[in-house]
Design a protein around this motif. Sequence first.
Motif, mmCIF file in Angstrom:
data_model
loop_
_atom_site.group_PDB
_atom_site.id
_atom_site.type_symbol
_atom_site.label_atom_id
_atom_site.label_comp_id
_atom_site.label_asym_id
_atom_site.label_seq_id
_atom_site.Cartn_x
_atom_site.Cartn_y
_atom_site.Cartn_z
ATOM 1 N N SER A 100 40.417 42.927 43.105
ATOM 2 C CA SER A 100 41.767 42.855 43.652
ATOM 3 C C SER A 100 41.812 42.286 45.073
ATOM 4 O O SER A 100 42.895 42.069 45.618
ATOM 5 N N TRP A 101 40.654 42.054 45.682
ATOM 6 C CA TRP A 101 40.655 41.510 47.026
ATOM 7 C C TRP A 101 41.278 40.110 47.009
ATOM 8 O O TRP A 101 40.870 39.252 46.229
ATOM 9 N N LEU A 174 31.809 38.442 62.306
ATOM 10 C CA LEU A 174 32.899 37.750 61.618
ATOM 11 C C LEU A 174 33.863 37.142 62.633
ATOM 12 O O LEU A 174 34.367 37.830 63.520
ATOM 13 N N LEU A 175 34.117 35.844 62.495
ATOM 14 C CA LEU A 175 34.995 35.130 63.418
ATOM 15 C C LEU A 175 35.839 34.138 62.635
ATOM 16 O O LEU A 175 35.305 33.300 61.902
ATOM 17 N N THR A 188 38.062 36.039 51.965
ATOM 18 C CA THR A 188 37.308 35.151 51.081
ATOM 19 C C THR A 188 35.824 35.210 51.404
ATOM 20 O O THR A 188 34.977 35.267 50.501
ATOM 21 N N LEU A 189 35.498 35.215 52.691
ATOM 22 C CA LEU A 189 34.100 35.356 53.105
ATOM 23 C C LEU A 189 33.530 36.695 52.638
ATOM 24 O O LEU A 189 32.432 36.757 52.066
ATOM 25 N N MET A 190 34.280 37.756 52.866
ATOM 26 C CA MET A 190 33.785 39.087 52.537
ATOM 27 C C MET A 190 33.623 39.278 51.038
ATOM 28 O O MET A 190 32.654 39.902 50.582
ATOM 29 N N ILE A 193 30.436 37.614 49.875
ATOM 30 C CA ILE A 193 29.253 38.404 50.216
ATOM 31 C C ILE A 193 29.155 39.632 49.324
ATOM 32 O O ILE A 193 28.079 39.979 48.821
ATOM 33 N N ALA A 194 30.285 40.303 49.102
ATOM 34 C CA ALA A 194 30.293 41.517 48.282
ATOM 35 C C ALA A 194 29.903 41.207 46.841
ATOM 36 O O ALA A 194 29.168 41.976 46.206
ATOM 37 N N GLU A 195 30.382 40.093 46.305
ATOM 38 C CA GLU A 195 30.020 39.709 44.936
ATOM 39 C C GLU A 195 28.524 39.476 44.817
ATOM 40 O O GLU A 195 27.889 39.941 43.852
ATOM 41 N N LYS A 196 27.943 38.769 45.761
ATOM 42 C CA LYS A 196 26.507 38.505 45.727
ATOM 43 C C LYS A 196 25.721 39.806 45.853
ATOM 44 O O LYS A 196 24.709 39.999 45.163
#
Length: 242
Positions: A100-101, A174-175, A188-190, A193-196
């Motif tokens: 849901s992110w 994070l920037l 999108t970045l997070m 990373i979370a999926e990987k």
Amino acid sequence: MNPTRKTDESFYRLFSASHTVSEHLTKREDSELRDKYDHNAFCYYSQPSADEVRAALAYQKERGDTFLKLEGYEPLADAFGMECEETLTMVLPPETDIRSWKTNPDVSIKAPDADQLEQHELKYYGPLYGDDYTVRSNRRLREKLTYLGAYLGGKLVGDCYIFASDGYVCMDGLLVDEDFRHQYIAMTLMKHIAEKAQERGEILYLHADSEDTPKELYAKMGFQAVDKLYEYLCTDFSKLKI
């Protein structure tokens, strides 16, 4: 050992050599970036005495350093006039449903171009810390850590770095370009990373300033606070009360 602390200690060993300087203090030193507070701090494990802090100050002065920093996982009863900041360590429980992110489908995630990354960080950190320090710090981090960049229309609009150790992965730094905020760049970045991390069975951690609002966003995403680092910094020795 608390796994979050184990990950942090593994991170700092990439940059710093540690040695005991007194009963309650261990010194962390980075020979390449002597002016980086986090890599050149005294770690305390219980309340240091005034004599220990005086000795730590003398040690710093002998090295020619102009700051004194103490770090620990419990607050000091006596901070000797030093200013305190608190950093939360947050963990994403492995069972968290991240589908849901919200993400931006136009954003691509890849290793950032080194020159673009430097310019991106200079834009924000240069005015705070100086261009020379910002570049040296970024280059030092790139030697040891993995950076990820978020690209939109061919432009680097966000970045962060990750560190993995013993089944854990921690994201930090994070920037997001202020001209592209509120476009789900960070999410999108997070999510990438979370999926990987979930695919590899790794536990994902991140660090958040306990005074900033992003920690509330992280909590809504499912992150839970599991630890707190107390950081006492002095850059004006005349303010020390020892």
